[in-house]
Design an enzyme around this catalytic site. Structure first.
Site: not given
Length: 429
Positions: A26, A95, A170, A306, A333, A337
């Site tokens: 990230s 993403g 994000q 995550d 995702k 998930r």
């Protein structure tokens, strides 16, 4: 390579050792972007070498940003967006990349087309497209403006006050980056606080940023060049932390433990894991201990979204049930998930149930997991979580399809897996 298959046969000795995980993915995306936007020369040390940041770098190169790899691994960046891209911008499977770059493209006066692989083209982009339109960008996309490719006509933006419907670092970061080029301040209000990488790095680059509870305001302005040092990725460290909590002892040095990134350690502590943290060095040591099921709610999810697939593996090795709610974000995702995590656990003989916004995992306690064939659904975190389950609690051979997806974030994972577990592995196309 998404269709490659990893076979894992684990010895009964558990896991032990030290793992230096790759640079934070990230932060790597953001270091590349902020260096590209700065007027002058920046340096990046410790950059993640995964495919996702490499795609972000490739996109920025199409704007005329210059990157130079030094012999010691440092990347030198000559910043400045110099021209409109002449080709479609490929974000691969990233993403984070496509959403943050959408904010960059919205702020640049020109036309940009952002796309990605088959998995990325199924992830929702309306959550960034809609607020960017409110700021004045022209944004079009497939499926009624919801899916990539994104066609963005940027420039001439105005600052807005915007309540983000679902907590997302994000989305927040996309709009903060767009706000750098807007007329007037941009204020974003989150339902829950999320990771503050972008805010921290913007402040370090001389930008005026104000944080007030769940609201963050960015003021337009030019970025100063900076020396970015990327610490170890805690999201990657979570795999080894869970392996140790289930079956051994592992030390993880030089991790980024900033706001919203070390929350998975708190979940492991709640489960009963022995977790020791040295804040001054970012070093974490995890030692096996009996684990118990816990309740994970929507208030927990933004800080562990995550890490949930591998935390689900920890829950599978705990006594009692773990209930996860408020995690509908997992549905959109790299894979669904919720579904792919439950399917993975089922292969290992764990009773797990899907819920619309999460799952219930009935832990097996000390009982060994069964072995079998796991379909990772092309999702790197499902693939790596399955490998951890295989080495920590199985006695047979586990095969994991779609292993090539791991290259997006952690190309050296297999080498680290073998080093700490002694597992026998075979990778086939």
């Amino acid at each position: 390579m998404h269709d490659s298959v990893l076979s894992v046969t684990a010895p009964a000795s558990g896991v032990r050792g030290t793992v230096s995980v790759p640079g934070d993915k990230s932060i790597s995306h953001r270091a590349l972007i902020l260096s590209a936007l700065a007027q002058g020369t920046s340096t990046i040390t410790g950059l993640s070498r995964g495919e996702d940041p490499a795609h972000t770098r490739g996109v920025l190169e199409q704007f005329g940003v210059e990157f130079l790899d030094q012999a010691d691994g440092t990347v030198t960046v000559r910043g400045g967006l110099r021209h409109e891209p002449v080709d479609v911008l490929d974000c691969g499977n990233a993403g984070t990349g496509i959403r943050l770059l959408s904010g960059v493209c919205a702020g640049y006066p020109g036309l940009s087309v952002l796309t990605g692989d088959q998995y990325l083209r199924q992830r929702p982009m309306d959550r960034v497209a809609e607020p960017l339109r409110l700021m004045g960008a022209g944004v079009d996309a497939r499926d009624g403006g919801r899916l990539a490719p994104l066609v963005i006509r940027g420039g001439d933006l105005s600052g807005i006050t915007y309540e983000i419907p679902k907590a997302s670092a994000q989305v927040k970061s996309c709009l903060l980056l767009a706000g750098l080029s807007a007329q007037g301040p941009t204020t974003l209000i989150e339902p829950h606080p999320t990771r503050r990488h972008t805010e921290e790095m913007l402040l370090a680059a001389g930008t005026r940023v104000e944080i007030d509870g769940t609201a963050v305001t960015v003021h337009p302005g030019l970025l100063s060049p900076a020396e970015h040092t990327v610490p170890g990725d805690p999201s990657q460290a979570a795999f080894w932390a869970v392996a140790a909590a289930l079956a051994g002892e592992i030390e993880l040095p030089n991790l980024y433990l900033g706001f919203g990134r070390a929350d998975f350690l708190n979940i492991l502590r709640r489960m009963g894991a022995d977790v020791r943290v040295e804040e001054s060095t970012g070093s974490v040591r995890v030692v096996a201990a009996p684990l118990r099921g816990v309740e994970i709610t929507g208030a927990d999810v933004p800080g562990i979204v995550d890490e949930i697939p591998v935390l689900a593996v920890a829950a599978a090795g705990a006594e009692g049930a773990t209930v996860i709610t408020g995690a509908e974000e997992l549905r959109v995702k790299e894979s669904d998930r919720v579904a792919s995590t439950v399917a993975m656990l089922t292969v290992f003989g764990v009773h797990a149930e899907e819920r619309p916004d999460g799952m219930v995992i009935h832990g097996r306690g000390d009982a060994a997991f069964t072995s079998g064939q796991v379909d990772s659904a092309g999702d790197h975190r499902i693939a790596m979580a399955a490998a951890i389950a295989a080495v920590a609690r199985t006695n047979g051979q586990t095969t994991i399809s779609g292993w090539g997806s791991v290259a997006t974030s952690y190309p050296g994972f297999i080498e680290h897996l073998v080093a700490v577990s002694g597992a026998t592995v075979n990778l086939a196309s």
